[in-house]
Design a protein around this motif. Structure first.
Motif, PDB file in Angstrom:
ATOM      1  N   GLU A 217       1.423  55.356  47.688  1.00 50.64           N
ATOM      2  CA  GLU A 217       0.505  54.838  48.700  1.00 50.64           C
ATOM      3  C   GLU A 217      -0.623  54.105  48.009  1.00 50.64           C
ATOM      4  O   GLU A 217      -1.054  54.513  46.927  1.00 50.64           O
ATOM      5  CB  GLU A 217      -0.107  55.992  49.512  1.00 50.64           C
ATOM      6  CG  GLU A 217       0.835  56.584  50.521  1.00 50.64           C
ATOM      7  CD  GLU A 217       0.303  57.865  51.159  1.00 50.64           C
ATOM      8  OE1 GLU A 217       0.854  58.274  52.183  1.00 50.64           O
ATOM      9  OE2 GLU A 217      -0.651  58.475  50.634  1.00 50.64           O
ATOM     10  N   GLU A 414      -5.163  54.814  53.806  1.00 51.74           N
ATOM     11  CA  GLU A 414      -3.903  54.257  53.316  1.00 51.74           C
ATOM     12  C   GLU A 414      -3.760  52.834  53.841  1.00 51.74           C
ATOM     13  O   GLU A 414      -3.579  52.629  55.033  1.00 51.74           O
ATOM     14  CB  GLU A 414      -2.729  55.119  53.803  1.00 51.74           C
ATOM     15  CG  GLU A 414      -1.403  54.584  53.341  1.00 51.74           C
ATOM     16  CD  GLU A 414      -0.232  55.107  54.171  1.00 51.74           C
ATOM     17  OE1 GLU A 414      -0.224  56.285  54.540  1.00 51.74           O
ATOM     18  OE2 GLU A 414       0.672  54.299  54.437  1.00 51.74           O
ATOM     19  N   GLN A 417       1.963  51.082  51.569  1.00 54.01           N
ATOM     20  CA  GLN A 417       2.857  52.077  50.972  1.00 54.01           C
ATOM     21  C   GLN A 417       4.166  51.398  50.591  1.00 54.01           C
ATOM     22  O   GLN A 417       4.687  50.580  51.353  1.00 54.01           O
ATOM     23  CB  GLN A 417       3.112  53.240  51.945  1.00 54.01           C
ATOM     24  CG  GLN A 417       3.902  54.383  51.311  1.00 54.01           C
ATOM     25  CD  GLN A 417       3.863  55.669  52.127  1.00 54.01           C
ATOM     26  OE1 GLN A 417       3.459  55.674  53.281  1.00 54.01           O
ATOM     27  NE2 GLN A 417       4.316  56.763  51.516  1.00 54.01           N
TER      28      GLN A 417
HETATM   29 MG    MG Z   1       2.553  55.279  54.903  1.00 50.71          MG
END
Ligand code: MG
Ligand code: ATP
Length: 581
Positions: A217, A414, A417
């Motif tokens: 991530e 985040e 990813q």
């Molecule tokens: Mg994710």
């Protein structure tokens, strides 16, 4: 309607109603500021429109992401948001995705979903069209709306139900080829973060609904972030959900027990805290027990170091539907709540212990008897464990698994990813190509998501003050705002207009606040909107042949002569641009 000069943003004509008050339901700074600065407007919970200023930021972010994806050979396309249910049945995800998947039926009662992600659609496309190993590898992406009916759409753009994602999918004939592109994507994501001006960290993570095993991530560091990160200066960093660390556990071995199994009367001492206080030991000398069951109803007792909690994501990987037992179920299973231990458990119970407990073979634990604990419970001699697994949540202060120094914690958002999917989707959807040896093989896949709208909010979380947003030059709605302080004045207005024109000729992006408003309002709005540079043209200054230049990020103000201002400002902007190349 006046024609807006496309090269010059005229505040008098722009649709940019800035707000004075904080919107009540905006919980985090970025949400408040994006609303107040006329970047976005709420349509419904988790659904937003982008107003012209916000749209400019959005387009710039997209462009940076696009350039960095193109640089590594990924090809842009655009796929449909509407996805037929059949594709999701093929992958098996129609039933497992749950209520987050927004579903609907057309007039013929055919099921559809609004795309939360695109694995199904692109796997079907490639399956039907790419036949030979000669055509591989391929990497394809699009920048498109995504839909997830999140349980709690919160924090504005940080967690929307409708949001824009860049998602890229790659197809390979070998793991080595996948690894190569995965590494390129990771580099690309780092470059995107740098060009956006984000402070970021790559972290080890869980793959969640998408699947696959190898994943990283990309976290924008911010207090408002929903993710916990454990990191070390040696470079190790992991999402707290999955972080593995080494624990400093101690054995409880009072000399009087001589290592013998010893029952201790502990009336009413049911929790670890109570036990530690009662015996004057650290929680790291105790062993905690939790009782639950898997989807088949198999009762399982978990043992953890007393000072660590169960990690939901880790146990979810082992037992996808793990539920804690109710008090009633605990009794029915023949267990004693608050006093569960590894010795004398009913035979049908499965016993799983955190791997870290192998370090302390002698445990201080429950006695499976009301009001009693055991000291000196010794592994192998007194009890056995069915499976050792990493199931506990690491904490700040635990030892880094790489270098052993104490881990530190931070919060992150985040923003992207990357995943190695392997053959998960090509197998379930039977997507194969013909290899050089004439054999049909499953595509080996990777996928790489980037939250375009989320990273705009992440940027604001990292860069604002009491006055408003502070955009980096790379994504600001314009690089410079020219602020004439006296509209209608026969010197001020023409000078401001001509400075704006000269800056545009130098290739600078310029806005002009040509509204007939008080100076205070213009200053406040300029700070709120967050243009990197403000060029203030006032009557008094002009009499002395000067204008004022304010740098938003530092608040620094300097007086410049009319002769030098365009050159100085152009140099400053170009210097800033270089930081984000
Ligand atoms: Mg994710
Ligand atoms: P989260 O754990 O925050 O729910 P995710 O891991 O489910 O996100 P991915 O499937 O990895 O998300 O999607 C790729 C990217 O899309 C994420 O890194 C994030 O930047 C963005 N994203 C995901 N969900 C949302 C959302 N609800 N609102 C805005 N952006 C999102």
């Amino acid at each position: 309607m006046p024609i807006i000069d496309a090269r010059l943003l005229r505040m008098s004509q722009l649709y940019a109603p800035t707000l004075k008050e904080d919107p009540v339901d905006a919980e985090v700074a970025s949400h408040k500021l994006l609303l107040r600065a006329a970047m976005i407007r709420k349509v419904a919970a988790g659904v937003y429109s982008f107003l012209p200023l916000g749209f400019r930021v959005l387009r710039k972010v997209e462009q940076i992401v696009r350039e960095e994806q193109n640089r590594i050979g990924a090809q842009e396309m655009i796929m449909s948001i509407i996805q037929p249910a059949e594709l999701w049945h093929e992958s098996g995800r129609w039933d497992v995705y749950g209520p987050e998947l927004m579903r609907f039926k057309d007039r013929h009662e055919h099921g559809f979903a609004l795309s939360p992600t695109q694995e199904e659609l692109i796997t079907a496309l490639i399956r039907d069209e790419l036949r030979s190993y000669r055509e591989l590898p391929k990497s394809l992406y699009h920048i498109q709306w995504k839909y997830r009916d999140e349980t709690r759409p919160r924090f504005g753009l940080l967690r929307g139900r409708e949001f824009i994602m860049k998602d890229c999918y790659s197809f390979h004939t070998s793991q080595a080829s996948l690894q190569e592109h995965y590494d390129e994507q990771a580099v690309s994501y780092g470059r995107i973060c740098d060009r956006l001006g984000l402070q970021w960290r790559p972290v080890e993570a869980d793959s969640g609904q998408i699947g696959g095993s190898v994943t990283t991530e990309f976290m924008a560091l911010a207090e408002a972030g929903e993710c916990g990160i454990l990191y070390c200066d040696c470079g190790f960093a992991a999402n707290t959900e999955v972080a593995h660390a080494n624990y400093d556990l101690e054995e409880f071995r009072p000399s009087e027990t001589k290592g013998k199994l010893t029952k201790i009367h502990t009336p009413g001492v049911e929790t670890i805290e109570e036990l530690a206080t009662y015996l004057c030991v650290g929680a790291n000398s105790t062993v905690k027990a939790l009782a639950g069951k898997d989807e088949k109803g198999q009762v399982t007792v978990l043992f953890l170091p007393g000072n660590h909690n169960l990690a939901a994501v880790k146990i979810g990987r082992l037992m996808p539907k793990f539920d804690f037992l109710s008090d009633e179920e605990i009794k029915q299973a023949g267990l004693v709540k608050g006093f569960i231990g590894p010795i004398g458990l009913p035979g049908d119970i499965r016993v799983v212990a955190d791997s870290s407990l192998q370090e302390i073979p002698t445990w201080l634990t429950g006695a499976n008897e009301e009001d009693c604990h055991l000291a000196g419970a010794t592994l192998e001699r007194d009890f056995t464990i069915d499976a050792w697994e990493d199931i506990s949540e690491a904490l700040p202060g635990d030892a880094c698994p790489i270098c052993g120094l104490a881990l530190k914690d931070a919060r992150g958002i985040e923003v992207g990813q990357v995943f190695q999917l392997g053959t998960k989707y090509s197998e379930s959807m039977q997507a194969t190509y013909m290899d050089a040896d004439g054999i049909e093989k499953h595509f080996i896949m990777g996928c790489y998501g980037w939250g375009i709208t989320r990273c705009i909010a992440a940027l604001v979380e990292q860069s604002y003050d009491e006055q408003g947003i502070i955009w980096p030059v790379s994504v600001a709605p314009a690089e410079v705002v020219v602020i004439p302080l006296a509209i209608g004045d026969d010197k001020v207005e023409p000078t401001a207009e001509s400075l704006a024109e000269l800056l545009i000729q130098q290739g600078i992006e310029v806005a002009i606040d040509d509204r007939d408003e008080r100076a205070g309002i213009k200053f406040n709005d300029a700070d709120l909107i967050g243009w990197p540079y403000q060029l203030i043209v006032g009557k008094r200054g002009l009499e002395a042949g000067t204008v004022e230049l304010k740098t938003r990020a530092t608040g620094e103000k300097i007086l410049l002569s009319l002769q030098e201002v365009v050159r100085v400002l152009t140099d400053l902007v170009e210097e800033q641009r270089k930081l984000y190349l």
